[in-house]
Write an enzyme that holds these catalytic residues in place. Structure first.
Site, PDB file in Angstrom:
ATOM      1  N   LYS A 116      53.413  20.196 -16.859  1.00  0.00           N
ATOM      2  CA  LYS A 116      53.366  18.900 -17.533  1.00  0.00           C
ATOM      3  C   LYS A 116      54.390  18.798 -18.665  1.00  0.00           C
ATOM      4  O   LYS A 116      54.905  17.715 -18.940  1.00  0.00           O
ATOM      5  CB  LYS A 116      51.973  18.652 -18.106  1.00  0.00           C
ATOM      6  CG  LYS A 116      50.881  18.415 -17.061  1.00  0.00           C
ATOM      7  CD  LYS A 116      49.555  18.160 -17.770  1.00  0.00           C
ATOM      8  CE  LYS A 116      48.356  18.478 -16.912  1.00  0.00           C
ATOM      9  NZ  LYS A 116      48.061  17.522 -15.864  1.00  0.00           N
ATOM     10  N   GLU A 200      48.840  16.424 -27.163  1.00  0.00           N
ATOM     11  CA  GLU A 200      49.126  14.989 -27.121  1.00  0.00           C
ATOM     12  C   GLU A 200      48.235  14.235 -28.082  1.00  0.00           C
ATOM     13  O   GLU A 200      47.081  14.616 -28.298  1.00  0.00           O
ATOM     14  CB  GLU A 200      48.842  14.435 -25.709  1.00  0.00           C
ATOM     15  CG  GLU A 200      49.949  14.669 -24.749  1.00  0.00           C
ATOM     16  CD  GLU A 200      49.645  14.122 -23.366  1.00  0.00           C
ATOM     17  OE1 GLU A 200      48.591  13.466 -23.172  1.00  0.00           O
ATOM     18  OE2 GLU A 200      50.473  14.374 -22.472  1.00  0.00           O
ATOM     19  N   HIS A 235      37.296  13.891 -17.729  1.00  0.00           N
ATOM     20  CA  HIS A 235      38.654  13.730 -17.212  1.00  0.00           C
ATOM     21  C   HIS A 235      38.718  13.820 -15.697  1.00  0.00           C
ATOM     22  O   HIS A 235      39.776  14.058 -15.137  1.00  0.00           O
ATOM     23  CB  HIS A 235      39.616  14.755 -17.836  1.00  0.00           C
ATOM     24  CG  HIS A 235      39.522  14.800 -19.325  1.00  0.00           C
ATOM     25  ND1 HIS A 235      39.746  13.685 -20.102  1.00  0.00           N
ATOM     26  CD2 HIS A 235      39.199  15.790 -20.182  1.00  0.00           C
ATOM     27  CE1 HIS A 235      39.575  14.013 -21.371  1.00  0.00           C
ATOM     28  NE2 HIS A 235      39.230  15.276 -21.448  1.00  0.00           N
ATOM     29  N   ARG A 297      51.622  14.977  -4.249  1.00  0.00           N
ATOM     30  CA  ARG A 297      50.778  15.185  -3.064  1.00  0.00           C
ATOM     31  C   ARG A 297      50.042  13.886  -2.789  1.00  0.00           C
ATOM     32  O   ARG A 297      50.167  12.924  -3.531  1.00  0.00           O
ATOM     33  CB  ARG A 297      49.760  16.282  -3.363  1.00  0.00           C
ATOM     34  CG  ARG A 297      48.968  15.942  -4.633  1.00  0.00           C
ATOM     35  CD  ARG A 297      47.763  16.808  -4.865  1.00  0.00           C
ATOM     36  NE  ARG A 297      47.296  16.758  -6.223  1.00  0.00           N
ATOM     37  CZ  ARG A 297      46.408  15.898  -6.705  1.00  0.00           C
ATOM     38  NH1 ARG A 297      45.897  14.954  -5.931  1.00  0.00           N
ATOM     39  NH2 ARG A 297      46.038  15.944  -7.965  1.00  0.00           N
TER      40      ARG A 297
HETATM   41  P1  ADP Z   1      44.986  16.432 -14.859  1.00  0.00           P
HETATM   42  O1  ADP Z   1      46.182  17.159 -14.343  1.00  0.00           O
HETATM   43  O2  ADP Z   1      43.873  17.352 -15.146  1.00  0.00           O
HETATM   44  O3  ADP Z   1      44.644  15.277 -13.995  1.00  0.00           O
HETATM   45  P2  ADP Z   1      46.000  14.487 -16.781  1.00  0.00           P
HETATM   46  O4  ADP Z   1      47.108  14.746 -17.717  1.00  0.00           O
HETATM   47  O5  ADP Z   1      46.305  13.630 -15.608  1.00  0.00           O
HETATM   48  O6  ADP Z   1      45.442  15.884 -16.301  1.00  0.00           O
HETATM   49  O7  ADP Z   1      44.772  13.863 -17.590  1.00  0.00           O
HETATM   50  C1  ADP Z   1      43.516  13.671 -17.002  1.00  0.00           C
HETATM   51  C2  ADP Z   1      42.739  12.580 -17.725  1.00  0.00           C
HETATM   52  O8  ADP Z   1      42.563  12.896 -19.123  1.00  0.00           O
HETATM   53  C3  ADP Z   1      43.413  11.227 -17.748  1.00  0.00           C
HETATM   54  O9  ADP Z   1      43.138  10.506 -16.584  1.00  0.00           O
HETATM   55  C4  ADP Z   1      42.825  10.578 -18.990  1.00  0.00           C
HETATM   56  O10 ADP Z   1      41.551  10.053 -18.759  1.00  0.00           O
HETATM   57  C5  ADP Z   1      42.658  11.724 -19.939  1.00  0.00           C
HETATM   58  N1  ADP Z   1      43.823  11.823 -20.827  1.00  0.00           N
HETATM   59  C6  ADP Z   1      44.947  12.498 -20.571  1.00  0.00           C
HETATM   60  N2  ADP Z   1      45.813  12.406 -21.591  1.00  0.00           N
HETATM   61  C7  ADP Z   1      45.216  11.644 -22.531  1.00  0.00           C
HETATM   62  C8  ADP Z   1      45.579  11.192 -23.844  1.00  0.00           C
HETATM   63  N3  ADP Z   1      46.743  11.537 -24.389  1.00  0.00           N
HETATM   64  N4  ADP Z   1      44.715  10.420 -24.528  1.00  0.00           N
HETATM   65  C9  ADP Z   1      43.516  10.105 -24.005  1.00  0.00           C
HETATM   66  N5  ADP Z   1      43.099  10.505 -22.785  1.00  0.00           N
HETATM   67  C10 ADP Z   1      43.936  11.272 -22.053  1.00  0.00           C
HETATM   68  P1  ADP Z   2      43.911  14.387 -10.592  1.00  0.00           P
HETATM   69  O1  ADP Z   2      44.371  15.815 -10.511  1.00  0.00           O
HETATM   70  O2  ADP Z   2      44.930  13.513 -11.216  1.00  0.00           O
HETATM   71  O3  ADP Z   2      42.548  14.188 -11.164  1.00  0.00           O
HETATM   72  P2  ADP Z   2      42.699  13.830  -7.996  1.00  0.00           P
HETATM   73  O4  ADP Z   2      41.534  13.129  -8.512  1.00  0.00           O
HETATM   74  O5  ADP Z   2      43.398  13.308  -6.795  1.00  0.00           O
HETATM   75  O6  ADP Z   2      43.849  13.889  -9.081  1.00  0.00           O
HETATM   76  O7  ADP Z   2      42.313  15.305  -7.661  1.00  0.00           O
HETATM   77  C1  ADP Z   2      41.560  16.099  -8.467  1.00  0.00           C
HETATM   78  C2  ADP Z   2      41.954  17.537  -8.302  1.00  0.00           C
HETATM   79  O8  ADP Z   2      40.748  18.269  -8.163  1.00  0.00           O
HETATM   80  C3  ADP Z   2      42.767  17.862  -7.082  1.00  0.00           C
HETATM   81  O9  ADP Z   2      44.127  17.902  -7.349  1.00  0.00           O
HETATM   82  C4  ADP Z   2      42.325  19.238  -6.784  1.00  0.00           C
HETATM   83  O10 ADP Z   2      43.032  20.172  -7.559  1.00  0.00           O
HETATM   84  C5  ADP Z   2      40.911  19.263  -7.221  1.00  0.00           C
HETATM   85  N1  ADP Z   2      40.034  18.980  -6.090  1.00  0.00           N
HETATM   86  C6  ADP Z   2      39.348  17.866  -5.883  1.00  0.00           C
HETATM   87  N2  ADP Z   2      38.649  17.953  -4.774  1.00  0.00           N
HETATM   88  C7  ADP Z   2      38.915  19.154  -4.240  1.00  0.00           C
HETATM   89  C8  ADP Z   2      38.495  19.846  -3.050  1.00  0.00           C
HETATM   90  N3  ADP Z   2      37.663  19.296  -2.181  1.00  0.00           N
HETATM   91  N4  ADP Z   2      38.945  21.070  -2.835  1.00  0.00           N
HETATM   92  C9  ADP Z   2      39.771  21.638  -3.702  1.00  0.00           C
HETATM   93  N5  ADP Z   2      40.216  21.049  -4.817  1.00  0.00           N
HETATM   94  C10 ADP Z   2      39.796  19.817  -5.086  1.00  0.00           C
HETATM   95 MG    MG Z   3      45.852  13.697 -13.590  1.00  0.00          MG
END
Ligand code: ADP
Ligand code: ADP
Ligand code: MG
Length: 662
Positions: A116, A200, A235, A297
């Site tokens: 990130k 952040e 999250h 992905r």
């Molecule tokens: P991940 O890889 O675990 O999905 P993200 O960076 O996409 O991590 O953040 C996941 C969630 O955390 C976001 O969808 C949001 O709800 C919350 N989040 C992330 N960054 C911030 C921020 N700077 N301020 C408030 N909420 C945040």
């Molecule tokens: P984000 O990472 O932004 O929250 P998604 O909601 O698409 O995006 O996915 C959540 C993450 O949680 C996936 O990237 C994966 O790492 C994990 N995850 C969710 N469901 C599964 C599953 N059935 N098997 C393995 N990993 C999973």
């Molecule tokens: Mg995310």
């Protein structure tokens, strides 16, 4: 087009990919671990290869084993799904080195977005706005604390290699920074093998809006509009929708452009998602959204985009991987109507959303107006090894309110017996005022969680019906049934019988009086209800309760009774046989694993004195880290587990002895 596609995944996403591949005339190969031998994705595929034990590290996460399987069956392409190896650049490279097509972006693009911090730096250079904070190389705690002070509180510490909400800590106050940093780094190291973090500014009223993008090998990149994924818990997304409510043409254009710019910056090919966070304290404006990360992905929530664009994203992935140009130009892609997706999990909202396991003794979904993406069928088990997702329920309608009504109705028709689920929580969530009004934000669930996660107390009618079911009189009669020849007066010996029933928040006593098999008067709580049995069928009955017609369905498994009534899934425990299988309580002398998981840290040794509330063991289960503390002061008599052990729910971890410390 390829002739044989191996899907390096499991569960609903593997099943979903197999369906599209089959439609395109591609043969499919599933891989499976020992926990998944009879899983749906294995049954659906044309061919299946065992790749290792249940532990994902030795099966679904093993690059060597997946590639070996692909070679063995002569697959010419591999689709990684989501999770597991989907964002692993080394895997993508190894696949290509084996002469197999990777259905996904080039390894360099995965790498560019994999961390990130590096991704944010790259986006800044490309003119895409990023969340204010520190995303540099330095990881010294004092240095980070100084940056934190500059950024200000509240703030968010994120694992730079993170995903799925793991390795993330929100910090409210300066004094908590040190311990939060330590926890985030430990979780990051454990989950991703990289302790690096970034910091952040925490936006106070954020919305998560992401843009689906698609690129081909000919340099074309388009976006397929946005999804709103603001309904989150820890999250993690819970309900997603497309398009985003309140979206203006101006913000949509600005976000779409930024997402396409981000994709061009890394030469993107295939399906990807650019996630933005928008500060909506004063509404949704084009200058107040920031790049958060890019997922290289297919995303869990991709079906809502499919619903509104009419495009099969997996089909596009396969075509693009095969070298075809994108099937449509930007101007040919539009939004039709509205779509929602709800993630149905085996988890217990009343116990802090603990992941649950269990065999799905009953599983049925509504059969019209809804798309169900699931990797399980009735009779399958939800095991502790993987994500406890049961199904994704997706609806589509002309307008947001019509789609929302459809979502609510569909959720109420889902019946699941054999494990606890988040269904009631989801149904209540669809009633939340701000959500209904199209004003979601990422804090919405947290603010209402007490109400949303509260156990659904059965009303008097449900208690009355549970009591009747518990006697067995609703089972259909067969002529061979000896009960049929007996009057119920005789069976019960008396016209009255009192039954005690446990439910989510207590115990109730219900008194039944009967006349024959079909007529009852039931006293439950403050009501006395006349109940008439109109018709019996397998695991259900048509009834008249206080003059109202009702269809009741139920599932009886030993001491556990599930009633499906008016869109509720109500679980009861029947009195006889002191409910086994509850587990998870921390008895005075024993520290017990509240859920299946991995022992990450053991912080005490035998003979050590401990104070009440002192952390004894740190566990990791599914997607969270859990610190288990001493319930009282005492001395550790023995420690039963070692770090790195996988334990099941109810395992005794530590025993405390009677005597206080010397
Ligand atoms: P991940 O890889 O675990 O999905 P993200 O960076 O996409 O991590 O953040 C996941 C969630 O955390 C976001 O969808 C949001 O709800 C919350 N989040 C992330 N960054 C911030 C921020 N700077 N301020 C408030 N909420 C945040
Ligand atoms: P984000 O990472 O932004 O929250 P998604 O909601 O698409 O995006 O996915 C959540 C993450 O949680 C996936 O990237 C994966 O790492 C994990 N995850 C969710 N469901 C599964 C599953 N059935 N098997 C393995 N990993 C999973
Ligand atoms: Mg995310």
């Amino acid at each position: 087009m390829f002739s044989k596609l191996l899907i390096a995944n499991r569960g609903e996403i593997a099943c979903r990919i197999i369906r599209t591949a089959r439609r395109l005339g591609i043969r499919t190969v599933a891989v499976y671990s020992d926990a998944d031998g009879d899983a749906l994705h294995v049954t659906l595929a044309d061919q299946a290869v065992r790749i290792g034990p249940a532990n994902a590290a030795e099966s679904y996460l093993s690059i060597d084993r997946v590639i070996e399987a692909a070679r063995a069956v002569g697959a010419d392409a591999i689709h990684p799904g989501y999770g597991f190896l989907s964002e692993n650049a080394d895997f993508a490279e190894a696949v290509e080195a084996a002469g197999i097509v990777f259905v996904g972006p080039p390894p360099e693009a995965i790498r560019a977005m994999g961390l990130k911090d590096a991704a944010k730096a790259l986006m800044e250079q490309s003119g895409v706005p990023v969340v204010p904070g520190y995303h540099g190389e330095q990881q010294d705690p004092e240095f980070l604390a100084a940056r934190a002070a500059e950024i200000g509180y509240p703030l968010l510490i994120k694992a730079r290699a993170g995903g799925g909400g793991k390795g993330m800590r929100r910090v409210e106050r300066r004094e908590d920074f040190g311990s939060a940093l330590e926890a985030a780094q430990r979780e990051a190291q454990g989950s991703f093998g990289d302790a690096g973090v970034l910091i952040e500014k925490y936006l106070t009223r954020p919305r998560h809006i992401e843009v689906q993008i698609f690129g081909d090998r000919h340099g074309n990149i388009v976006h397929l509009f946005e999804r709103d994924c603001s309904l989150q818990r820890r999250h993690q997304k819970v309900i997603e929708e497309a398009p985003a409510p309140g979206m203006t043409a101006e913000v949509r254009r600005a976000m779409g452009d930024a997402a396409v710019r981000a994709a061009h910056a890394i030469g993107y090919v295939g399906a990807g998602t650019v996630e933005f966070i928008a500060d909506v304290t004063n509404g949704l404006w084009p200058d107040q959204f920031y790049f958060m990360e890019m997922n290289t992905r297919l995303q869990v929530e991709h079906p809502v985009t499919e619903a509104v664009t009419g495009i099969d994203l997996v089909e596009w992935q396969l075509r693009v991987a095969d070298g075809e140009p994108l099937p449509k130009k930007q101007g040919e892609i539009g939004i039709d109507g509205w779509s929602f997706e709800a993630r149905i999990y085996a988890e217990d909202p009343t116990r802090g959303f603990l992941p649950a396991t269990g065999r799905l003794a009953h599983l049925s979904f509504p059969d019209s107006n809804v798309r169900i993406d699931s990797g399980v069928t009735q009779g399958d088990a939800i095991t502790p090894f993987y994500d406890p997702l049961i199904a994704k329920l997706i609806v589509h309608a002309g307008t947001r309110s019509a789609a929302l009504a459809r979502l609510q109705a569909a959720l109420k028709e889902v019946r699941i017996g054999g494990t606890v689920t988040n269904l009631d929580f989801l149904i209540k969530l669809t009633d939340e005022q701000d959500f209904r009004a199209g004003r979601p934000d990422t804090g919405l669930i947290d603010r209402a969680v007490e109400r949303l996660a509260a156990p659904n107390d059965p009303d008097d009618e449900a208690l009355a019906l549970a009591a009747i079911v518990s006697t067995g009189v609703l089972q259909p009669m067969t002529s061979a049934d000896p009960w049929a020849s007996l009057g119920y007066w005789q069976i019960w010996g008396d016209a009255h019988r009192t039954i005690s029933i446990d439910h989510a928040s207590g115990r109730a006593a219900v008194t039944l009086a009967s006349r024959g098999r079909d007529q009852f008067a039931v006293r439950a709580g403050t009501s006395t209800l006349p109940v008439l049995v109109l018709e019996r069928f397998e695991n259900g009955a048509r009834l008249e309760v206080a003059g109202q017609r009702r269809t009741l369905r139920f599932l009886r498994q030993g001491e556990t009774l599930t009633l499906f009534l008016d869109g509720r899934n109500l679980v009861f425990h029947l009195p006889d046989g002191l409910a086994g299988g509850h587990g998870g309580e921390i008895a005075d002398d024993e520290l017990v694993a509240p859920m299946p998981g991995l022992v990450k840290m053991v912080r005490v040794g035998a003979g050590e004195a401990v104070a009440k509330g002192q952390p004894l063991v740190v566990m990791e289960a599914m997607k969270m880290e859990l610190t288990l503390s001493a319930s009282r002061e005492g001395t550790v008599a023995s420690v039963h587990v070692a770090e790195g052990t996988q334990v099941s729910e109810g395992t005794v971890l530590v025993t405390l002895s009677e005597e206080a410390a010397q």
